[in-house]
Design a protein around this motif. Structure first.
Motif, PDB file in Angstrom:
ATOM      1  N   LEU A  75       0.837  -1.211   0.000  1.00 47.60           N
ATOM      2  CA  LEU A  75       0.000   0.000   0.000  1.00 47.60           C
ATOM      3  C   LEU A  75       0.869   1.257   0.000  1.00 47.60           C
ATOM      4  O   LEU A  75       0.573   2.223  -0.695  1.00 47.60           O
ATOM      5  CB  LEU A  75      -0.936   0.008   1.204  1.00 47.60           C
ATOM      6  CG  LEU A  75      -2.193  -0.860   1.045  1.00 47.60           C
ATOM      7  CD1 LEU A  75      -2.979  -0.891   2.338  1.00 47.60           C
ATOM      8  CD2 LEU A  75      -3.062  -0.348  -0.088  1.00 47.60           C
ATOM      9  N   ASP A 101     -10.073  12.817 -12.703  1.00 44.73           N
ATOM     10  CA  ASP A 101     -10.664  13.132 -11.411  1.00 44.73           C
ATOM     11  C   ASP A 101     -10.723  11.879 -10.532  1.00 44.73           C
ATOM     12  O   ASP A 101     -10.436  11.921  -9.341  1.00 44.73           O
ATOM     13  CB  ASP A 101     -12.082  13.687 -11.628  1.00 44.73           C
ATOM     14  CG  ASP A 101     -12.630  14.336 -10.378  1.00 44.73           C
ATOM     15  OD1 ASP A 101     -11.980  15.276  -9.886  1.00 44.73           O
ATOM     16  OD2 ASP A 101     -13.680  13.889  -9.886  1.00 44.73           O
ATOM     17  N   PHE A 102     -11.072  10.760 -11.149  1.00 44.39           N
ATOM     18  CA  PHE A 102     -11.133   9.497 -10.421  1.00 44.39           C
ATOM     19  C   PHE A 102      -9.768   9.146  -9.832  1.00 44.39           C
ATOM     20  O   PHE A 102      -9.635   8.841  -8.642  1.00 44.39           O
ATOM     21  CB  PHE A 102     -11.605   8.376 -11.363  1.00 44.39           C
ATOM     22  CG  PHE A 102     -11.595   7.017 -10.739  1.00 44.39           C
ATOM     23  CD1 PHE A 102     -12.544   6.670  -9.789  1.00 44.39           C
ATOM     24  CD2 PHE A 102     -10.646   6.075 -11.103  1.00 44.39           C
ATOM     25  CE1 PHE A 102     -12.539   5.405  -9.209  1.00 44.39           C
ATOM     26  CE2 PHE A 102     -10.633   4.820 -10.523  1.00 44.39           C
ATOM     27  CZ  PHE A 102     -11.580   4.487  -9.579  1.00 44.39           C
ATOM     28  N   ARG A 105      -8.810  11.372  -6.967  1.00 45.41           N
ATOM     29  CA  ARG A 105      -9.491  10.988  -5.726  1.00 45.41           C
ATOM     30  C   ARG A 105      -8.851   9.756  -5.101  1.00 45.41           C
ATOM     31  O   ARG A 105      -8.750   9.646  -3.884  1.00 45.41           O
ATOM     32  CB  ARG A 105     -10.946  10.638  -6.017  1.00 45.41           C
ATOM     33  CG  ARG A 105     -11.896  11.814  -6.076  1.00 45.41           C
ATOM     34  CD  ARG A 105     -13.278  11.221  -6.207  1.00 45.41           C
ATOM     35  NE  ARG A 105     -14.238  12.118  -6.794  1.00 45.41           N
ATOM     36  CZ  ARG A 105     -15.234  12.677  -6.097  1.00 45.41           C
ATOM     37  NH1 ARG A 105     -15.344  12.453  -4.814  1.00 45.41           N
ATOM     38  NH2 ARG A 105     -16.095  13.459  -6.692  1.00 45.41           N
ATOM     39  N   MET A 106      -8.470   8.802  -5.948  1.00 49.93           N
ATOM     40  CA  MET A 106      -7.903   7.568  -5.422  1.00 49.93           C
ATOM     41  C   MET A 106      -6.634   7.838  -4.628  1.00 49.93           C
ATOM     42  O   MET A 106      -6.313   7.134  -3.690  1.00 49.93           O
ATOM     43  CB  MET A 106      -7.571   6.586  -6.562  1.00 49.93           C
ATOM     44  CG  MET A 106      -8.760   6.065  -7.326  1.00 49.93           C
ATOM     45  SD  MET A 106     -10.102   5.533  -6.273  1.00 49.93           S
ATOM     46  CE  MET A 106      -9.604   3.891  -5.893  1.00 49.93           C
ATOM     47  N   TYR A 107      -5.892   8.884  -5.031  1.00 44.09           N
ATOM     48  CA  TYR A 107      -4.672   9.199  -4.297  1.00 44.09           C
ATOM     49  C   TYR A 107      -4.923  10.299  -3.267  1.00 44.09           C
ATOM     50  O   TYR A 107      -3.983  10.817  -2.676  1.00 44.09           O
ATOM     51  CB  TYR A 107      -3.560   9.602  -5.275  1.00 44.09           C
ATOM     52  CG  TYR A 107      -3.071   8.440  -6.090  1.00 44.09           C
ATOM     53  CD1 TYR A 107      -2.170   7.524  -5.541  1.00 44.09           C
ATOM     54  CD2 TYR A 107      -3.532   8.220  -7.377  1.00 44.09           C
ATOM     55  CE1 TYR A 107      -1.726   6.432  -6.271  1.00 44.09           C
ATOM     56  CE2 TYR A 107      -3.096   7.129  -8.116  1.00 44.09           C
ATOM     57  CZ  TYR A 107      -2.197   6.237  -7.558  1.00 44.09           C
ATOM     58  OH  TYR A 107      -1.767   5.151  -8.274  1.00 44.09           O
ATOM     59  N   GLY A 108      -6.197  10.647  -3.090  1.00 40.29           N
ATOM     60  CA  GLY A 108      -6.561  11.628  -2.064  1.00 40.29           C
ATOM     61  C   GLY A 108      -5.875  12.977  -2.255  1.00 40.29           C
ATOM     62  O   GLY A 108      -5.397  13.564  -1.287  1.00 40.29           O
TER      63      GLY A 108
ATOM     64  N   SER B   7     -12.687   9.539   0.639  1.00 40.71           N
ATOM     65  CA  SER B   7     -12.395  10.061  -0.696  1.00 40.71           C
ATOM     66  C   SER B   7     -12.360   8.947  -1.732  1.00 40.71           C
ATOM     67  O   SER B   7     -12.958   9.036  -2.787  1.00 40.71           O
ATOM     68  CB  SER B   7     -11.047  10.795  -0.662  1.00 40.71           C
ATOM     69  OG  SER B   7     -10.518  10.910  -1.958  1.00 40.71           O
ATOM     70  N   ARG B   8     -11.655   7.866  -1.395  1.00 35.28           N
ATOM     71  CA  ARG B   8     -11.536   6.780  -2.366  1.00 35.28           C
ATOM     72  C   ARG B   8     -12.858   6.042  -2.548  1.00 35.28           C
ATOM     73  O   ARG B   8     -13.222   5.652  -3.652  1.00 35.28           O
ATOM     74  CB  ARG B   8     -10.426   5.819  -1.940  1.00 35.28           C
ATOM     75  CG  ARG B   8      -9.039   6.385  -2.183  1.00 35.28           C
ATOM     76  CD  ARG B   8      -7.994   5.305  -2.037  1.00 35.28           C
ATOM     77  NE  ARG B   8      -7.984   4.753  -0.702  1.00 35.28           N
ATOM     78  CZ  ARG B   8      -7.057   5.010   0.211  1.00 35.28           C
ATOM     79  NH1 ARG B   8      -6.059   5.799  -0.072  1.00 35.28           N
ATOM     80  NH2 ARG B   8      -7.117   4.464   1.391  1.00 35.28           N
ATOM     81  N   ALA B  11     -14.879   8.105  -4.722  1.00 41.40           N
ATOM     82  CA  ALA B  11     -14.369   8.037  -6.089  1.00 41.40           C
ATOM     83  C   ALA B  11     -14.944   6.833  -6.818  1.00 41.40           C
ATOM     84  O   ALA B  11     -15.438   6.938  -7.937  1.00 41.40           O
ATOM     85  CB  ALA B  11     -12.844   7.955  -6.068  1.00 41.40           C
ATOM     86  N   VAL B  12     -14.902   5.671  -6.141  1.00 43.89           N
ATOM     87  CA  VAL B  12     -15.421   4.451  -6.766  1.00 43.89           C
ATOM     88  C   VAL B  12     -16.919   4.596  -7.020  1.00 43.89           C
ATOM     89  O   VAL B  12     -17.428   4.249  -8.087  1.00 43.89           O
ATOM     90  CB  VAL B  12     -15.133   3.218  -5.882  1.00 43.89           C
ATOM     91  CG1 VAL B  12     -15.744   1.974  -6.507  1.00 43.89           C
ATOM     92  CG2 VAL B  12     -13.640   3.027  -5.698  1.00 43.89           C
ATOM     93  N   VAL B  14     -18.842   7.373  -7.331  1.00 47.34           N
ATOM     94  CA  VAL B  14     -19.171   8.354  -8.375  1.00 47.34           C
ATOM     95  C   VAL B  14     -18.902   7.755  -9.748  1.00 47.34           C
ATOM     96  O   VAL B  14     -19.727   7.832 -10.660  1.00 47.34           O
ATOM     97  CB  VAL B  14     -18.347   9.645  -8.174  1.00 47.34           C
ATOM     98  CG1 VAL B  14     -18.442  10.531  -9.402  1.00 47.34           C
ATOM     99  CG2 VAL B  14     -18.822  10.383  -6.937  1.00 47.34           C
ATOM    100  N   VAL B 222      -6.089   1.795  -3.104  1.00 50.60           N
ATOM    101  CA  VAL B 222      -7.467   1.562  -2.683  1.00 50.60           C
ATOM    102  C   VAL B 222      -7.577   0.280  -1.857  1.00 50.60           C
ATOM    103  O   VAL B 222      -6.842  -0.677  -2.069  1.00 50.60           O
ATOM    104  CB  VAL B 222      -8.409   1.506  -3.926  1.00 50.60           C
ATOM    105  CG1 VAL B 222      -8.258   0.220  -4.690  1.00 50.60           C
ATOM    106  CG2 VAL B 222      -9.839   1.770  -3.537  1.00 50.60           C
TER     107      VAL B 222
END
Lengths: 312, 377
Positions: A75, A101-102, A105-108, B7-8, B11-12, B14, B222
């Motif tokens: 991780l 954008d996705f 978000r995944m990496y905050g 947040s993650r 993200a998933v 949305v 994730v």
């Protein structure tokens, strides 16, 4: 950057269905380097890259990536690594902006909107942000994929055959970008089939059938193999090729455009063959320094296919 | 390094909503399936069919014969569509499907009755579809007996009172209307939700690995729970939509009552939706392609339809089948909806069913989180 290598692995092994796809593999990637990873299809390049970023668990061996253990700290590695897959793996049914954008978000990421806007602008896709990613051409997909894995400012980039199926101009631009990133201190591990790309790497590791065959700076590789090469041009090369292959000392005859490159490691034996042919005067012979491509064809030809061995 | 990143997860979620919106066909299916099934099961499928095509071979044009035929037609099981001239003609009509029944009134039918010779009305049924004809056959003797009794009045009563040539068995006495819809519609909700929820989730997740996007997804930091929740929640809303559409249609088309506690229903169906989505998630961890995900979903749909008590009475099944049935979420939700919609059930009446669904859900969630791979191994 510290002196600690970005990646160092020893004895890395991965088996699928009893076959060692990667076998006892050692590698050390210095921080900040552009490191080329070469080998034929199915040689275990992708598997190795996946193990380094924690997508696959090795069956044997150990190592660290950016100072984190590849087995139990994947991780932490994932947060600091940008991985560009061989096949386009963003969402084709999402727009360019939505994809970026996705990933943001995944990496905050903080200030997500601004980050995505910047990425779009840098890509030159700001106006086309609402276009579906699936409708992009191959070259643009590749640029988008690279941009998507750069947004979180990774310290290490893993690029798995990033330029496959991309036109020469786009490939050039891509490599300019890679060198810019490397200059900023990002370590880049890139797998490729193209020699003109391999030559741009600081260091090359060649892997075939899951085993490492050679690992050296790009310029040193032909010399290390000790290959002597002659370039021949003239009429009826196909007949000549067959003739030459039968002679002792000729280990490899490869066609390069309108010429043959005749190579061998035993200089004395090869010179004898060349002298005999030169005397005939039918072809034009010229000695040349061995290049990467001959070196790799030689490596591939002499590598023992341990998969074929399994079946025998 | 948080265990769970909102947040993650967002993200998933949305992303999943956007993809759902873009996939028009699936979207239409999600709304279309409940309506189509409701109409099919409610209107088209009837285990107690009426108006079966019947032909007559009339060899005695007497009032008694006509009374027998009239009685059959009034019962609504039989619909006379024509006459046949003899056995060969009748056999042909049965074979080519023009008739499900051939009624043969023997010569001198009335006279023989009056003489007390107990003549037989021969009814040949097309038994190749037993379900279609069995109820009608079951009702037949009673129908004819009643018809005869009504005809043989006055001086003929003496004959009618004598031992009848037909045993009287009236099957439909306690359910004169035989409304299949009222019984089947609440159970149908369980089947529809199970079918669409399981399948859609399973396919949505397998799609990631099939299209190769899973590789990018799990190359990010994730966590499994973020993926699972982000993937499942959008489909909870789909389940809500389906249920609302279904309830409105059930009310409008079939006037199915809703007599019990709405709160009890709400709690129950939420739990049921989540358990099905989790099951879909579990399937997706086993399937390699979207096609496999579909196949496994359909495979699991069979016991849901056959062993849950939806099609056949649960109590009538052997023990082993009941054991399997008990492990199926639909079994419990079906009981829950029937209780709440038809029998006026309240919260207290459904706690057992809720507990059962809860236990099944816990098992499925644990299994799927264990099976979900953060790697490509």
């Amino acid at each position: 950057m510290t002196d600690r290598p970005a990646i160092s692995v020893t004895g890395l092994t991965k088996r699928f269905g009893g076959r060692a796809v990667v076998d006892d593999f050692d590698m050390e990637v210095p921080a900040g380097a552009i490191y080329g990873f070469l080998g034929p299809n199915g040689s275990g390049k992708t598997t190795t890259i996946r193990m380094m970023c924690g997508l696959l668990t090795p069956d044997g061996g150990e190592g660290q990536c950016l100072g984190f253990d590849i087995r139990c700290e994947s991780l932490k590695i994932k947060e600091r690594v940008g991985y560009m897959t061989q096949k386009f793996s963003l969402y084709t049914d999402l727009t360019i902006r939505e994809n970026l954008d996705f990933m943001a978000r995944m990496y905050g990421l903080k200030n997500r909107r601004a980050v995505v806007d910047d990425t779009l602008r840098e890509l030159g896709l700001f106006e086309r942000g609402n276009q579906l990613a699936g409708t992009l051409s191959g070259g643009w997909k590749q640029r988008l994929a690279l941009a998507a894995c750069l947004q979180h400012k990774p310290q290490l980039l893993l690029l798995d055959e990033p330029t496959a199926g991309v036109d020469p101009k786009a490939r050039r631009d891509f490599w300019d970008e890679i060198r810019r990133l490397s200059h900023k201190g990002v370590t880049v591990l890139v797998s490729t089939h193209y020699m003109d790309e391999a030559i741009q790497c600081d260091h090359i590791t060649y892997i075939a059938y899951g085993k490492k065959l050679i690992s050296a700076p790009a310029t040193e590789i032909p010399a290390r193999i000790g290959l002597v090469t002659w370039r021949v041009d003239g009429p009826d090369l196909t007949t000549l090729e067959a003739e030459l292959m039968a002679q002792p000392g000729v280990e490899q005859v490869a066609r390069f455009g309108a010429a043959l490159h005749v190579s061998g490691t035993d200089k004395a034996a090869l010179d004898k063959v060349v002298a005999a042919h030169k005397a005939k005067g039918t072809h034009h012979w010229q000695e040349k320094p061995a290049e990467l491509e001959e070196a790799f064809i030689y490596l591939m030809a002499t590598a023992v296919d341990n998969f074929a061995g399994d079946q025998a | 390094m948080s265990i769970f990143s909102v947040s993650r997860f967002l993200a998933v979620m949305v992303k999943e909503f956007i993809q759902m919106k873009r996939d028009r066909v699936t979207f239409v299916m999600m709304i279309g399936i409940p309506i189509m099934q409701l109409v099919m099961f409610g209107f088209a499928i009837n285990t107690d069919p009426h108006d079966l095509p019947t032909m007559i071979e009339m060899n005695d044009a007497s009032p008694t014969s006509r009374a027998v035929l009239a009685g059959m037609e009034v019962s609504a099981y039989f619909k006379f569509v024509g006459v046949v001239t003899g056995q060969a003609d009748g056999d042909r009509a049965l074979r080519d499907g023009r008739a499900n029944f051939i009624v043969v009134i023997p010569p001198d039918f009335e006279r023989d009755i009056l003489r007390g010779e107990a003549p037989s009305v021969l009814i040949t049924a097309d038994a190749s579809d037993p379900t279609a004809v069995s109820s009608a056959v079951g009702a037949l003797q009673g129908i004819i007996d009643v018809a005869l009794r009504q005809t043989l009045t006055g001086p003929l009563q003496a004959v009618a009172g004598s031992p009848a040539p037909f045993g009287v068995v009236v099957h439909k006495q306690f359910n004169p209307e035989g409304e299949t819809a009222t019984n089947i519609v609440p159970g149908l909700l369980a089947v529809i939700l199970s079918m669409t929820m399981v399948m859609i989730t399973a396919v949505a997740i397998v799609r990631e690995s099939e299209r190769g996007t899973m590789e990018s997804l799990i190359a990010t930091p994730v966590r499994p729970l973020e993926v699972m929740m982000g993937k499942i929640l959008p489909y909870v809303f789909v389940g809500y939509t389906q249920t609302i559409v279904f309830l409105i249609a059930a009310q409008a088309l079939f006037a199915v009552p809703f007599t019990g506690s709405r709160l009890a229903f709400f709690v129950g169906f939420n739990l049921y939706i989540v358990v099905n989505l989790a099951l879909g998630f579990l399937i997706s961890t086993a399937a390699r392609t979207q096609m496999q995900a579909m196949q496994i979903s359909f495979f699991l749909l069979l016991p849901t339809i056959l062993l849950s008590g939806f099609m056949f009475p649960f109590a009538g099944m052997p023990n082993w089948a009941q054991t399997i049935g008990t492990a199926i979420p639909a079994t419990h939700f079906l009981r829950l909806t029937r209780k709440v919609m038809l029998k006026g059930g309240e919260m207290a009446d459904i706690t057992g069913d809720l507990t059962a669904i809860g236990i099944i859900m816990a098992v499925i969630v644990v299994l799927s989180l264990l099976r979900y791979r953060q790697t490509l191994d």
